[in-house]
Design a protein around this motif. Structure first.
Motif, PDB file in Angstrom:
ATOM      1  N   THR A 178      -3.511  -2.452  -5.294  1.00  0.00           N
ATOM      2  CA  THR A 178      -3.085  -3.466  -4.336  1.00  0.00           C
ATOM      3  C   THR A 178      -4.156  -4.555  -4.356  1.00  0.00           C
ATOM      4  O   THR A 178      -5.269  -4.335  -4.837  1.00  0.00           O
ATOM      5  CB  THR A 178      -2.953  -2.894  -2.910  1.00  0.00           C
ATOM      6  OG1 THR A 178      -4.192  -2.319  -2.517  1.00  0.00           O
ATOM      7  CG2 THR A 178      -1.858  -1.853  -2.847  1.00  0.00           C
TER       8      THR A 178
ATOM      9  N   SER B 260       0.821  -1.212   0.000  1.00  0.00           N
ATOM     10  CA  SER B 260       0.000   0.000   0.000  1.00  0.00           C
ATOM     11  C   SER B 260       0.850   1.256   0.000  1.00  0.00           C
ATOM     12  O   SER B 260       0.498   2.250  -0.651  1.00  0.00           O
ATOM     13  CB  SER B 260      -0.981  -0.006   1.176  1.00  0.00           C
ATOM     14  OG  SER B 260      -0.296  -0.040   2.398  1.00  0.00           O
TER      15      SER B 260
ATOM     16  N   SER C 210       2.140   1.633  -3.539  1.00  0.00           N
ATOM     17  CA  SER C 210       1.030   2.079  -4.387  1.00  0.00           C
ATOM     18  C   SER C 210       0.757   3.573  -4.191  1.00  0.00           C
ATOM     19  O   SER C 210       0.594   4.315  -5.165  1.00  0.00           O
ATOM     20  CB  SER C 210      -0.222   1.267  -4.069  1.00  0.00           C
ATOM     21  OG  SER C 210      -1.303   1.709  -4.838  1.00  0.00           O
TER      22      SER C 210
ATOM     23  N   LEU D  52      -1.808   2.317  -9.394  1.00  0.00           N
ATOM     24  CA  LEU D  52      -1.388   0.937  -9.194  1.00  0.00           C
ATOM     25  C   LEU D  52      -2.304   0.304  -8.161  1.00  0.00           C
ATOM     26  O   LEU D  52      -2.574   0.906  -7.119  1.00  0.00           O
ATOM     27  CB  LEU D  52       0.061   0.925  -8.699  1.00  0.00           C
ATOM     28  CG  LEU D  52       0.781  -0.392  -8.631  1.00  0.00           C
ATOM     29  CD1 LEU D  52       0.955  -0.980 -10.036  1.00  0.00           C
ATOM     30  CD2 LEU D  52       2.148  -0.203  -8.004  1.00  0.00           C
TER      31      LEU D  52
ATOM     32  N   VAL E 117       0.904  -5.984  -5.272  1.00  0.00           N
ATOM     33  CA  VAL E 117       0.411  -4.962  -6.198  1.00  0.00           C
ATOM     34  C   VAL E 117       0.193  -5.615  -7.549  1.00  0.00           C
ATOM     35  O   VAL E 117       0.835  -6.611  -7.883  1.00  0.00           O
ATOM     36  CB  VAL E 117       1.373  -3.754  -6.330  1.00  0.00           C
ATOM     37  CG1 VAL E 117       1.484  -3.002  -5.024  1.00  0.00           C
ATOM     38  CG2 VAL E 117       2.729  -4.175  -6.824  1.00  0.00           C
TER      39      VAL E 117
END
Length: 114
Positions: A75, A60, A63, A73, A82
């Protein structure tokens, strides 16, 4: 060269990088739907993804950093993973730019710069 080959080649190179690769457990997928799984300091003690020295919330945080740099992107679920799902007609230039953003984000988050 096929875009999926370019993406896998770049992500596997990142996995073999001695500074950040130890935090990347797996690069997997088919075509341009590709996942990168990171180590985690928690979850089940029987989970091979558990590494006590791993930073929490790697996926996270990476991302979020990618979004700050201009790339969306995803998760996935509760695991530190990812997912890349670029359009099938992505240009080599855009793919290279995305790979560069991801590489920078991984390096910054793993090394604690963020």
């Amino acid at each position: 060269m096929f875009r999926s080959v370019e993406l896998f080649k770049a992500l596997r190179a990142l996995k073999s990088d001695p500074t950040v690769g130890q935090h990347i457990l797996d690069v997997r997928g088919q075509g341009l739907m590709v996942a990168v799984e990171f180590a985690s300091p928690s979850h089940s003690t029987f989970d091979p993804a558990v590494r006590k020295d791993a930073r929490a919330n790697l996926a996270s945080n990476i991302s979020k950093r990618c979004v700050e740099k201009g790339m969306l992107l995803l998760t996935t679920s509760v695991y530190e993973t990812v997912r890349f799902i670029p359009s099938l007609n992505i240009s080599s230039e855009d793919l290279a730019r995305g790979i560069g953003i991801f590489k920078e984000a991984v390096e910054e988050v793993v090394q604690g710069a963020i």
